[in-house]
Design a protein around this motif. Structure first.
Motif, short mmCIF file in Angstrom:
data_model
loop_
_atom_site.label_atom_id
_atom_site.label_comp_id
_atom_site.label_asym_id
_atom_site.label_seq_id
_atom_site.Cartn_x
_atom_site.Cartn_y
_atom_site.Cartn_z
N ALA A 47 0.82 -1.21 0.00
CA ALA A 47 0.00 0.00 0.00
C ALA A 47 0.86 1.26 0.00
O ALA A 47 0.44 2.30 -0.51
CB ALA A 47 -0.93 0.00 1.21
N ALA A 48 2.05 1.16 0.57
CA ALA A 48 2.91 2.33 0.69
C ALA A 48 3.35 2.86 -0.67
O ALA A 48 3.70 4.04 -0.79
CB ALA A 48 4.13 2.01 1.55
N THR A 49 3.32 2.03 -1.68
CA THR A 49 3.76 2.45 -3.01
C THR A 49 2.64 2.50 -4.03
O THR A 49 2.87 2.79 -5.20
CB THR A 49 4.87 1.52 -3.54
OG1 THR A 49 4.40 0.16 -3.50
CG2 THR A 49 6.13 1.63 -2.68
N LEU A 50 1.40 2.23 -3.60
CA LEU A 50 0.26 2.30 -4.50
C LEU A 50 -0.12 3.76 -4.73
O LEU A 50 -0.39 4.49 -3.78
CB LEU A 50 -0.92 1.53 -3.91
CG LEU A 50 -2.24 1.57 -4.69
CD1 LEU A 50 -2.07 1.02 -6.10
CD2 LEU A 50 -3.33 0.81 -3.94
N LYS A 51 -0.17 4.18 -5.97
CA LYS A 51 -0.47 5.58 -6.30
C LYS A 51 -1.93 5.71 -6.72
O LYS A 51 -2.30 5.32 -7.82
CB LYS A 51 0.44 6.06 -7.44
CG LYS A 51 1.93 5.89 -7.18
CD LYS A 51 2.40 6.72 -5.99
CE LYS A 51 3.92 6.60 -5.80
NZ LYS A 51 4.38 7.28 -4.59
N LEU A 52 -2.75 6.24 -5.83
CA LEU A 52 -4.14 6.49 -6.15
C LEU A 52 -4.27 7.84 -6.85
O LEU A 52 -3.57 8.80 -6.52
CB LEU A 52 -4.99 6.48 -4.88
CG LEU A 52 -5.03 5.18 -4.08
CD1 LEU A 52 -5.91 5.33 -2.86
CD2 LEU A 52 -5.52 4.01 -4.95
N SER A 53 -5.20 7.92 -7.81
CA SER A 53 -5.42 9.18 -8.53
C SER A 53 -6.28 10.13 -7.68
O SER A 53 -6.90 9.72 -6.69
CB SER A 53 -6.12 8.90 -9.85
OG SER A 53 -7.46 8.48 -9.61
N LEU A 54 -6.33 11.38 -8.09
CA LEU A 54 -7.19 12.34 -7.41
C LEU A 54 -8.65 11.92 -7.51
O LEU A 54 -9.43 12.10 -6.57
CB LEU A 54 -7.00 13.74 -8.02
CG LEU A 54 -5.65 14.42 -7.74
CD1 LEU A 54 -5.56 15.74 -8.49
CD2 LEU A 54 -5.46 14.64 -6.25
N ASP A 55 -9.02 11.31 -8.63
CA ASP A 55 -10.38 10.81 -8.78
C ASP A 55 -10.65 9.67 -7.81
O ASP A 55 -11.73 9.60 -7.21
CB ASP A 55 -10.62 10.37 -10.23
CG ASP A 55 -12.04 9.85 -10.43
OD1 ASP A 55 -12.99 10.65 -10.30
OD2 ASP A 55 -12.21 8.64 -10.71
N ASP A 56 -9.68 8.78 -7.67
CA ASP A 56 -9.82 7.69 -6.69
C ASP A 56 -10.04 8.25 -5.30
O ASP A 56 -10.94 7.81 -4.56
CB ASP A 56 -8.55 6.82 -6.65
CG ASP A 56 -8.28 6.06 -7.94
OD1 ASP A 56 -9.24 5.76 -8.67
OD2 ASP A 56 -7.10 5.76 -8.18
#
Length: 267
Positions: A234-243
């Motif tokens: 999870a520390a490296t998962l990049k969520l978008s602004l929409d997410d």
């Protein structure tokens, strides 16, 4: 000294179960471990850490003072006992677990004792847990906001705790999220699941990454090695602004931890 973004929680884990969880967690890469006096597992956590061979200076160990030990005469001796169980001469972070029931021990008294524990070298950082805004204000009045490293609170996509978070952040107090997965319930949320599928990630990774992106520390627990390893990603998962915006809309003030006699009046 900063609080690691992702640590290993040990709530409700006892005996060999917690030994195995901590051992597996350290083996897959965790270096922050969160425990508490009331969990009844500090000795087992200490055993697992000692057996791991991981150098102490690579670890970040958090424990919490139980309400029975909040008085000035009991707090430091109880912490010294915790440290013996954990097989270390100091913690990295010590928290007040819950405010004193019925205000039997004042915030000024227990925060003063906690600050003294830090001054004696028994812990590098101090903080609070399950504090509302009023209690944080009292703690700040007692020791100063600069001394309060974090407020560890229940926080998940379904309980986003905006008022407490905003006040803490305005004071420069870090937030640690516990129950980020809401006992696993948020993993079944269709929005979380959809975002996870779009990233080829697990729902747990999405919920944890959502919290980490906002600057919170998270301390999920698991008894399964594969889940421990997965949560680390999870520390490296990049969520978008929409997410992030879609998850923000999931807030429904659904609190799961509010024990009678302990919980303050939540904001």
């Amino acid at each position: 000294m900063s609080i690691p973004a992702l640590g290993l929680g040990t709530f409700r884990l006892k005996d060999q179960v917690v030994i195995d969880s901590v051992r597996n967690g350290l083996e897959v890469g965790y270096r922050a471990i969160d425990t508490a006096q009331i969990y009844g597992n500090e000795a087992e956590v200490g055993q697992a850490i000692a057996d791991s061979g991981v150098p102490r200076d690579e670890l970040f160990i958090t424990t919490k003072i139980w309400t029975d030990n909040l008085s000035r005469s009991k707090l430091i001796p109880s912490l010294q006992d915790s440290l013996k169980k954990l097989r270390t001469d100091h913690a990295d972070l010590v928290l007040i677990h819950w405010p004193s029931p019925g205000d039997a021990v004042s915030v000024a008294e227990f925060m003063g004792a906690l600050a003294e524990a830090k001054a004696q070298g028994l812990t590098k950082l101090i903080g609070v847990s399950n504090f509302n805004i009023n209690l944080m204000q009292q703690a700040i009045a007692a020791v100063g906001a600069h001394e309060i490293a974090t407020n560890q609170i229940e926080l998940s996509p379904w309980l986003q705790n905006h008022k407490v978070v905003q006040f803490a952040q305005d004071q420069g107090i870090h937030i640690t999220s516990y129950m980020t997965l809401a006992y696993g319930a948020v993993l079944k949320d269709p929005v979380i699941a959809e975002i996870a599928a779009s990233h080829n990630a697990t729902p747990a990774q999405v919920a944890l990454a959502w919290a980490i992106r906002q600057g919170y520390a998270v301390i999920p627990s698991s008894t399964k090695r594969e889940n421990l390893a997965g949560n680390l990603k999870a520390a490296t998962l990049k969520l978008s602004l929409d997410d992030m915006a879609r998850i923000a809309e999931l807030d429904r003030n659904e609190r799961l931890v509010s024990p009678d006699g302990l919980a303050p009046a939540w904001d």
